[in-house]
Design an enzyme around this catalytic site. Structure first.
Site, mmCIF file in Angstrom:
data_model
loop_
_atom_site.group_PDB
_atom_site.id
_atom_site.type_symbol
_atom_site.label_atom_id
_atom_site.label_comp_id
_atom_site.label_asym_id
_atom_site.label_seq_id
_atom_site.Cartn_x
_atom_site.Cartn_y
_atom_site.Cartn_z
ATOM 1 N N ASP A 1 1.026 -1.125 0.066
ATOM 2 C CA ASP A 1 0.079 -0.013 0.161
ATOM 3 C C ASP A 1 0.883 1.253 -0.081
ATOM 4 O O ASP A 1 0.953 2.093 0.962
ATOM 5 C CB ASP A 1 -1.012 -0.013 1.221
ATOM 6 C CG ASP A 1 -1.966 1.188 1.232
ATOM 7 O OD1 ASP A 1 -2.133 1.767 0.316
ATOM 8 O OD2 ASP A 1 -2.309 1.633 2.261
ATOM 9 N N ASP B 1 -1.373 10.043 9.603
ATOM 10 C CA ASP B 1 -2.095 9.226 8.671
ATOM 11 C C ASP B 1 -3.333 8.566 9.403
ATOM 12 O O ASP B 1 -3.117 8.251 10.264
ATOM 13 C CB ASP B 1 -1.300 8.260 8.269
ATOM 14 C CG ASP B 1 -2.138 7.601 6.750
ATOM 15 O OD1 ASP B 1 -2.344 8.072 6.237
ATOM 16 O OD2 ASP B 1 -1.909 6.195 7.184
ATOM 17 N N GLU C 1 -4.434 14.012 8.784
ATOM 18 C CA GLU C 1 -5.228 13.682 7.744
ATOM 19 C C GLU C 1 -6.443 13.089 8.143
ATOM 20 O O GLU C 1 -6.644 11.709 8.766
ATOM 21 C CB GLU C 1 -4.461 12.523 7.108
ATOM 22 C CG GLU C 1 -5.054 12.018 5.643
ATOM 23 C CD GLU C 1 -5.150 10.676 5.522
ATOM 24 O OE1 GLU C 1 -4.975 9.946 6.291
ATOM 25 O OE2 GLU C 1 -5.611 10.032 4.256
#
Lengths: 435, 617
Positions: free
Chosen positions: B76, B216, B258
Site C-alpha cells: 500500500d 495518517d 489527515e
C-alpha cells in the site's frame, strides 16, 4: 413661522396638499385633488421627515365626481434647511417639491426617498431602536443592526427600494392598500415558518393597520435565476454537445431550486394550513382557459373523472425563474408580492417553474435561430437543456423530505396534473401577450 | 556552464525561525520512491532526493512532506509499515535521512513525514507476535475479537476491495480489526503500551531532526461500541498528548491531520489550539473541480461558508491533488455522479471512492485551467500543498494498479528513464510516462527550465509573489458578492509585519532545530521579509502594517465582466500584483473588471496616497 407639524394647522395642511400634488406628478392637477388622510412627523428638525397618507384623484375638473384615478398614496417628505446641499439619489434630477413652514422656520421640501440624509433618518424611524422612534411607527420584527455605508434608490414595480449599504433595503409602498399588505403577510408568515430561502424581513412599517413598507435583508451579489438559466443556455450553444458535458451545466442548480420550492410549499402548508380538494375540480378549471393538445389533453381526459382528492395549500401563485436568485448560500425567492391569495395544488407552482424553463429554452433557440451566422444545433441543444433541467427540478422537488405528503401519491397523476397546469400557464401568458 | 536554474536570481531561502512558519508555508509532497534514483537501482531514494534539493529550493517551497519511507512490503505504497524505526533499504539508511535533513535545513527547507499511526503491516514483528497466541506480551497490541459482528456502525473505507473491517486469522483463530486493507491490522490504542510505544516513535524521529508529521488516518485510532469509530474523544485526547510532547521538547515542530471529513468535524482536530497545527481541508478540493467544470463559484463558496473559524495559531492545509485518488467521499451522491461523469469517463480512472488521475489530465491538459486552479490554491485560506510533478503538469497512467497511476517517476529530462534513474528500464519501480502528450519526451524539468514561459516558471513566479503577501496565509477572507456566478472574488486582509533579523545561514536557532552536526562557518546575513503579524517573535525589528489582497477568478471559458461590491474599500487603489500596474481607485459604486477566459487577477489594495506621491502629484 407657524407651529409644529405634529398637529398641522390649516395653512400647513394646505401646503402639504400642494406638496403631495407636486409629488404625485401628472394626473393630479391641483392641491384640490389631494385629500390628506394621515400626517405623521417621523423626525423633527432639519433634516426632518414627514410621512403623508393621502387620497388623490382628479376632482378639480368636474367638482364632486370621483374619477377612476382616485387612490390612496403614500409620500415621504424630507424637510431641508434652505441652501443645504442635497445628496440626490436615483434618477430624479430635482427632488425639490416646494416649501413648508413650521416652528423651525421655512423648509425646502424634497422627495425623502431621493435624499440620502432623509432616507437614513427614515430607516432609523422605521427600523431603529423602538424607544428612539416616534409612536407613529409600529414594528413587527427586530431592527437592522450596524452602520449605514451608502444609500441608493431604485424602482421595483413602481415601489421605490432604498438600499442601505450591503445590509438591508427598505421598500416603501407608494400606493398602500388599507390593511395588511398580502406580500408582507406572506413574507412574514414564511419567515416565521422557518423558511430561510428569502430576504429575511427585518422590520415592517405599519401605521393604523396599514402596511407602509418593509425592511428586508439584502443579498448583494445574488445572481438572478433567469439570467443564470440564460447564461447556461448561452454557454451550451456556444459549443455543441450535450448539456451535462457543457460548462455552466444548470442541472445541479435546477435540482437545488426544486428543493427550495419544495421547502416553500412545506412552509406555506405550515403557515396557512391545507384542505383536501378533488383533483377533477382542478382539471375542470383548466379546461376553459387552455386549448389543450397532446399530453395535456390526455391528462385532462384521465383526470376529469378521477375520484382522487389531494391537498390544496396556499400557493405562491406566480413563481418563475425571474422571481428567484442564487446567492452564495443557495437559492432564494426575491419577490413574494404576488397578486391575490390563491389556494390550490402545489403542483401549479411547480408547473409555473417548468414553464419558465421551457420559456428560457425556446427564447434562446429563437434568438439563435435569427443569428445570421447560424446555430444549426441550437434548437436541439436547447430542447436537451430543457429536458435535463426539468427532470432535475422535479427530482429535487419530489425528493424534498415532506413534499410527498403535499402531492398525490400516484406519480402518474402528478405528471398529468403538472402537464395540465403548465398548459394553463402557457394560456395565461399568451392571453397577457395578446392584451 | 549555464546556471542550473535560469530566469531568476537567488531567492531568500534562509530558515524562517517563527514557530508559526507553517501558517504561510508552501508544502511539497514527495514520493521518495518516485523522485530521483541516487544509486541506479530503479527506485528513488533519500540520497536522490537530497541531490535534487537545489531544484526544490529554486522552486520556492518551504516544507517537504515525505511519503512513508520505512521498511514495508509495499502493498500500500509504504503505508503498510513493518518497522517504524528504520528506513526502507531501497531508500537508503537512517544516515541518509539525517544528511537529507541537514541539507534541506541549510537551504531553509523543513521536512515532515508521514506518521502511519493507525495500523502496521501484517508483516510487522509486533503483529507476528500478537497473532502467535492469545497470551503473548503483545497479545493486546492489536484489536482482536471472537466474531466479526462488533462495531457494525463503522463503515468500510475501501468498499471496492474489502467487505468487512474484520479478517479471520487462522493462527490465533480470532478476527482482527482493520479500517483499511486486511493486510493492515489496526493497532490497539486502548492498550497503554501501544500508546506509549507510538509516542517513543514520535520522539525518535523528532530527535533525528524531522520538523513534524502528517498524522495518517488519525480519526480511526480508537473504537467504541455504538459509534462509527471515528473522531472519538479518546482519539483527540491522544493527539493532545502528542502535541504536549512537541510543545515541551520540540517547539516549532508541527502536526498535520489527515482526517477526511466535513470541515466542522475536522476542525475538532485543532482542539483549542492544543491538537494539530494543520488539518487537511478535504471537501474543498472536489468542489474546486466541480466549480471549474460547472463554471460557477457556488460549490466553492458553499463549502467555504460551512468552514468554521479555527483557533489562533492553526491553519488549513489545502491541495489540488495528492498521492491518493481524488477523493469524492465528502460530496453528495449527485455531486459524485457528476464528478465521475465529468472527470472519470473511463472506468479505469475510478479508484475506491474517487478518481485516480493527476491534475493535468483531469483538466484535459488546459494550461489556463491549471493556472486558474493554482491561483485559487495559492490565495484561498490555508497553506498550499503541491504534489510532486504537478509543477510540470505531469500526466498519469490509468493502466497501473490501485493508486500507482499517479505515482510514476518524476520526469527530469528527455533522457533515458526520464532522467529519473540510470538503471535498466525493466528495473524501474514503475515505468515513466512515454505517451506523446504527457510522456517525459514532452514534459520534463529540463525542458521547462529552459523555457521562460513554461508552467514551471509561472508557478515559481507565483510562489515568489505569494511570499511577499503573507496575508494570503492567515488573513481574513471576505467573499465578494458578484451577480456573475462565474466570478469568484474575495479580499484577503489582515495585519502583517515587515521584519528584519540577523540570521546565521544554516539550520536556524537551536531552540527550533536541535540537530547534531555543527554547521560550517558562514557569514551572518540580515534578512528582510514580510510575515503575518504575530509571527515576528524571532525578529530583531518589526514594523506592522495592514495588507489586503483582492483576488478575482473567472471560472468560465468565456470572457466575463465582474461587478464587485467593494464599497468597504472605497478610496483604496488596486495594484495588480504581477506587473505592479495601478488600476483605477475604488469608489462607492460596484467596481468593474473584465476577465479573460479562465482569467485570474491578484491586486494588492493600497491606500491611494502612496501611489499619488509616486506619480509626483
Amino acid at each position: 413661522m407657524t407651529g409644529s407639524l405634529r398637529e398641522p394647522d390649516a395653512e400647513q395642511r394646505a401646503a402639504l396638499q400642494r406638496l403631495v400634488a407636486a409629488w404625485a406628478g401628472p394626473g393630479v392637477a391641483a392641491a384640490e385633488d389631494v385629500e390628506l388622510v394621515d400626517v405623521a412627523l417621523l423626525h423633527d428638525g432639519r433634516p426632518g421627515v414627514v410621512d403623508v397618507l393621502a387620497r388623490v384623484g382628479n376632482w378639480s375638473g368636474d367638482a364632486g365626481v370621483e374619477r377612476p384615478g382616485d387612490r390612496l398614496v403614500h409620500a415621504v417628505l424630507g424637510l431641508r434647511r434652505p441652501g443645504d446641499e442635497l445628496h440626490v439619489l436615483g434618477a430624479r434630477e430635482d427632488p425639490v417639491l416646494g416649501l413648508l413652514d413650521d416652528e423651525h422656520g421655512l423648509a425646502v421640501v424634497v422627495d425623502g426617498l431621493h435624499d440620502a440624509d432623509v432616507a437614513e433618518l427614515l430607516l432609523v424611524a422605521v427600523g431603529g431602536p423602538a424607544e428612539a422612534g416616534p409612536p407613529t411607527v409600529e414594528r413587527e420584527a427586530a431592527p437592522p443592526p450596524g452602520p449605514v455605508l451608502t444609500v441608493s434608490v431604485a424602482e421595483d414595480e413602481h415601489d421605490p427600494v432604498v438600499a442601505f449599504g450591503e445590509r438591508c433595503a427598505l421598500r416603501v409602498f407608494r400606493r398602500p392598500r388599507p390593511g395588511p399588505h398580502p406580500g408582507v403577510a406572506l413574507l412574514v408568515a414564511l419567515d416565521r415558518a422557518g423558511f430561510n430561502h428569502l430576504p429575511a424581513p427585518l422590520a415592517v412599517w405599519r401605521r393604523g393597520g396599514t402596511d407602509l413598507g418593509i425592511v428586508v435583508e439584502r443579498h448583494v451579489g445574488a445572481a438572478p435565476g433567469w439570467a443564470l438559466a440564460l447564461a447556461s443556455l448561452r454557454d451550451l450553444c456556444a459549443r455543441s454537445g450535450s448539456p451535462e458535458e457543457a460548462g455552466g451545466d444548470f442541472a445541479p442548480e435546477a435540482r437545488a431550486l426544486g428543493t427550495m420550492v419544495g421547502r416553500l410549499h412545506l412552509a406555506l402548508d405550515a403557515a396557512f394550513g391545507r384542505r383536501a380538494e378533488p383533483v377533477a375540480t382542478w382539471a375542470a378549471a383548466v379546461e376553459p382557459v387552455a386549448a389543450l393538445e397532446g399530453e395535456a389533453a390526455a391528462a385532462l381526459r384521465a383526470l376529469r373523472s378521477s375520484p382522487a382528492r389531494a391537498p390544496a395549500i396556499r400557493l405562491h401563485g406566480d413563481l418563475h425563474l425571474g422571481r428567484t436568485a442564487r446567492t452564495d448560500q443557495g437559492w432564494i425567492l426575491v419577490d413574494t408580492t404576488p397578486g391575490a391569495e390563491r389556494y390550490g395544488s402545489p403542483l401549479a407552482d411547480v408547473a409555473d417553474v417548468l414553464w419558465s424553463f421551457h420559456h428560457a429554452a425556446t427564447l434562446t433557440a429563437a434568438q439563435l435561430g435569427r443569428d445570421p451566422l447560424g446555430h444549426p444545433e441550437a434548437a436541439s441543444s436547447c430542447a436537451a437543456w430543457e429536458a435535463r433541467n426539468r427532470r432535475a427540478f422535479v427530482a429535487g422537488y419530489l425528493s424534498t423530505p415532506g413534499v410527498a405528503g403535499l402531492v398525490p401519491p400516484d406519480r402518474e397523476v402528478v405528471g398529468q396534473l403538472t402537464a395540465l397546469f403548465e398548459a394553463a400557464r402557457e394560456a395565461r401568458v399568451a392571453a397577457r401577450a395578446e392584451r | 556552464m549555464p546556471a542550473p536554474f535560469p530566469g531568476h536570481g537567488p531567492v531568500d531561502r534562509s530558515y524562517d525561525p517563527s514557530s508559526r512558519w507553517f501558517q504561510h508555508a508552501v508544502f511539497y509532497e514527495v514520493l521518495v520512491r518516485g523522485f530521483f534514483d541516487g544509486n541506479d537501482d530503479g527506485s528513488g531514494d533519500l540520497p536522490g532526493l537530497r541531490a535534487k534539493l537545489d531544484y526544490l529550493q529554486w522552486l520556492g517551497i518551504d516544507c517537504l512532506w515525505l511519503l512513508p519511507f520505512h521498511p514495508s512490503p509495499l502493498r500500500d505504497g509504504g503505508y503498510d509499515v513493518s518497522d517504524f524505526f528504520n528506513v526502507h533499504p531501497d531508500y537508503g539508511s537512517l544516515g541518509d535521512l539525517v544528511g537529507l535533513l541537514e541539507d534541506a535545513h541549510h537551504r531553509g527547507i523543513r521536512v515532515i513525514a508521514d506518521l502511519v499511526m493507525n495500523h502496521t503491516s501484517d508483516q510487522h514483528p509486533w503483529f507476528a507476535e500478537s497473532r502467535s497466541s492469545r497470551t503473548n506480551p503483545k497479545a493486546d497490541w492489536y484489536v482482536w475479537n471472537d466474531d466479526d459482528q462488533r462495531w457494525p456502525e463503522a463503515r468500510v473505507v475501501f468498499t471496492d476491495v474489502e467487505r468487512s473491517n474484520w479478517t479471520w486469522d487462522h493462527q490465533r483463530e480470532q478476527y482482527y480489526w482493520h479500517r483499511f486493507y486486511s493486510h493492515q491490522p489496526d493497532l490497539n490504542y486502548a492498550n497503554p503500551e501501544v500508546a506509549d510505544a507510538m509516542l517513543d516513535l514520535v520522539r525518535f524521529w523528532l530527535d533525528l531532526g524531522l520538523d513534524g508529521f502528517r498524522l495518517d488516518a488519525v480519526p480511526y485510532l480508537f473504537q467504541r461500541d455504538g459509534t462509527a469509530g471515528e473522531h472519538l474523544p479518546e482519539t483527540h485526547a491522544y493527539v493532545k498528548r502528542i502535541r504536549k510532547q512537541l510543545e515541551a521538547d520540540y517547539p516549532g515542530r508541527i502536526l498535520l491531520a489527515e482526517a477526511n471529513g466535513w470541515p466542522a468535524d475536522v476542525a475538532d482536530y485543532f482542539g483549542h489550539g492544543d491538537e494539530c497545527h494543520l488539518c487537511f481541508h478535504f471537501p474543498l478540493m472536489p468542489r474546486l473541480f466541480a466549480s471549474v467544470r460547472r463554471e460557477q463559484r457556488y460549490p466553492v463558496t458553499e463549502i467555504l461558508s460551512q468552514t468554521p473559524d479555527i483557533p489562533d495559531g492553526c491553519q488549513w492545509a489545502i491541495f489540488l491533488r495528492n498521492h491518493d485518488e481524488l477523493s469524492l467521499e465528502q460530496v453528495s451522491e449527485e455531486e459524485r455522479d457528476y464528478l465521475f461523469a465529468e472527470y472519470a469517463k473511463d472506468p479505469r480512472m475510478k479508484r475506491h471512492m474517487g478518481i485516480g488521475r493527476r491534475l493535468a489530465p483531469l483538466l484535459d491538459g488546459d494550461r489556463r485551467l491549471a493556472e486558474l486552479l493554482h491561483s485559487l490554491l495559492l490565495s484561498l485560506p490555508g497553506s498550499p500543498v503541491l504534489y510532486y510533478g504537478d509543477e510540470l503538469l505531469m500526466g498519469d497512467n490509468i493502466y497501473l494498479g490501485d493508486r500507482d497511476s499517479v505515482r510514476t517517476p518524476m520526469q527530469w529530462s528527455p533522457d533515458r528513464n526520464a532522467g529519473f534513474s540510470k538503471a535498466d528500464f525493466a528495473q524501474l519501480y514503475l515505468p515513466p510516462l512515454m505517451d506523446p502528450v504527457y510522456g517525459f519526451g514532452a514534459i520534463n524539468v529540463e525542458a521547462q527550465l529552459r523555457s521562460p514561459g513554461s508552467f514551471l516558471h509561472w508557478l515559481r513566479g507565483m510562489l515568489v509573489e505569494r511570499r511577499s503577501l503573507p496575508v494570503l496565509g492567515v488573513g481574513a477572507m471576505d467573499v465578494l458578492g458578484c451577480p456573475n456566478p462565474s466570478v469568484l472574488a474575495y479580499v484577503r486582509w489582515g495585519e502583517v509585519a515587515d521584519v528584519s533579523l540577523v540570521a546565521p545561514r544554516g539550520p536556524g536557532p537551536p531552540a527550533v532545530m536541535p540537530t547534531a552536526a555543527p554547521e560550517p562557518a558562514c557569514p551572518d546575513q540580515v534578512l528582510a521579509r514580510t510575515v503575518p503579524a504575530g509571527n515576528e517573535e524571532a525578529a530583531d525589528s518589526a514594523v506592522h502594517r495592514s495588507q489586503a489582497v483582492l483576488c478575482v477568478h473567472n471560472l468560465s471559458r468565456f470572457a466575463q465582466p465582474a461587478e464587485l461590491h467593494l464599497a468597504r474599500w472605497a478610496g483604496w487603489r488596486p495594484v495588480e500584483v504581477l506587473g505592479r500596474v495601478p488600476f483605477p481607485a475604488i469608489g462607492d459604486e460596484p467596481y468593474t473588471i473584465s476577465l479573460a477566459p479562465y482569467g485570474y487577477l491578484w491586486f494588492e489594495l493600497v491606500d491611494q496616497m502612496p501611489v499619488l506621491e509616486e506619480t509626483g502629484r
